[in-house]
Design an enzyme around this catalytic site. Structure first.
Site, PDB file in Angstrom:
ATOM      1  N   ASN A  43       0.840  -1.212   0.000  1.00  0.00           N
ATOM      2  CA  ASN A  43       0.000   0.000   0.000  1.00  0.00           C
ATOM      3  C   ASN A  43       0.868   1.253   0.000  1.00  0.00           C
ATOM      4  OD1 ASN A  43       0.591  -0.802   2.708  1.00  0.00           O
ATOM      5  ND2 ASN A  43      -1.093   0.412   3.507  1.00  0.00           N
ATOM      6  N   ILE A  44       0.379   2.237  -0.739  1.00  0.00           N
ATOM      7  CA  ILE A  44       1.099   3.505  -0.895  1.00  0.00           C
ATOM      8  C   ILE A  44       0.116   4.622  -0.590  1.00  0.00           C
ATOM      9  CG2 ILE A  44       2.411   4.986  -2.468  1.00  0.00           C
ATOM     10  CD1 ILE A  44       3.048   2.436  -4.104  1.00  0.00           C
ATOM     11  N   GLU A  45       0.298   5.236   0.576  1.00  0.00           N
ATOM     12  CA  GLU A  45      -0.638   6.283   0.994  1.00  0.00           C
ATOM     13  C   GLU A  45      -0.210   7.644   0.466  1.00  0.00           C
ATOM     14  OE1 GLU A  45      -1.103   5.768   5.253  1.00  0.00           O
ATOM     15  OE2 GLU A  45      -2.273   3.935   4.919  1.00  0.00           O
ATOM     16  N   CYS A  54      -4.038   0.644  -2.672  1.00  0.00           N
ATOM     17  CA  CYS A  54      -3.952  -0.585  -1.868  1.00  0.00           C
ATOM     18  C   CYS A  54      -2.889  -1.519  -2.444  1.00  0.00           C
ATOM     19  CB  CYS A  54      -5.279  -1.324  -1.859  1.00  0.00           C
ATOM     20  SG  CYS A  54      -6.606  -0.514  -0.958  1.00  0.00           S
ATOM     21  N   GLU A  56      -3.067  -4.680  -3.026  1.00  0.00           N
ATOM     22  CA  GLU A  56      -3.559  -5.645  -4.017  1.00  0.00           C
ATOM     23  C   GLU A  56      -3.646  -5.021  -5.399  1.00  0.00           C
ATOM     24  OE1 GLU A  56      -4.818  -4.814  -1.133  1.00  0.00           O
ATOM     25  OE2 GLU A  56      -5.582  -6.542  -0.025  1.00  0.00           O
ATOM     26  N   CYS A  90     -10.395  -3.724  -4.394  1.00  0.00           N
ATOM     27  CA  CYS A  90      -9.317  -4.629  -4.813  1.00  0.00           C
ATOM     28  C   CYS A  90      -9.877  -5.954  -5.312  1.00  0.00           C
ATOM     29  CB  CYS A  90      -8.336  -4.833  -3.668  1.00  0.00           C
ATOM     30  SG  CYS A  90      -7.369  -3.341  -3.361  1.00  0.00           S
TER      31      CYS A  90
END
Ligand code: THU
Length: 138
Positions: A43-45, A54, A56, A90
């Site tokens: 995940n990359i916020e 997310c 996935e 996802c």
């Protein structure tokens, strides 16, 4: 050769270490098996929260960009107990690249060694598909 569940789970756990989650502090790693290869994602916020990617969808995107359009299996590593399955967005993304959702395993794990096994069809029993779009074309 199809990667083993252990290989896929190991890749998901390793990918989780690369999560960028300074806001939620909830780290997620994913690995999808496609074309005999493993594609990881995390995940990359973003400070603009809604832009968060997310794990996935990151992994599924990596597979598709590499030219693999059929996802055979998915492993997700979360920090939850019990380990959490993928969110609806996802699941819908994975379903786009699933041959048979009833035969696509989704295994979710955490650090406590807990493991839950589902099929994509169990998690998304009535997903939207391209068939709905085709039914409106005359
Ligand atoms: N997250 C995922 O990576 N996958 C999911 O299926 C659900 C949630 C991430 C998004 C966000 O960075 C954090 O987990 C908390 O929601």
């Amino acid at each position: 050769m199809t990667p083993s569940e252990e290989d896929l789970v190991g890749a998901a756990l390793a990918a989780r270490d690369r999560a960028y989650a300074p806001y939620s502090h909830y780290h997620v790693g994913c690995a999808v098996s496609a074309g005999g290869r493993i594609f990881p994602g995390a995940n990359i916020e973003n400070a603009s929260y809604g832009l968060t990617l997310c794990a996935e969808r990151a992994a599924a995107s990596a597979a598709v960009i590499a030219g693999e359009r059929r996802i055979d299996a998915v492993a997700v590593a979360t920090q939850s107990s019990p380990p959490a399955p993928p969110c609806g967005m996802c699941l819908q993304t994975i379903a786009e690249f699933a041959d048979d959702p009833a035969r696509l395993p989704v295994v979710v794990v955490n650090d406590r060694g807990e493991r839950r096994r589902f099929t994509l069809a169990e998690l998304l029993p009535h997903g939207f598909t391209g068939a709905a779009l085709e039914s409106t074309r005359k």
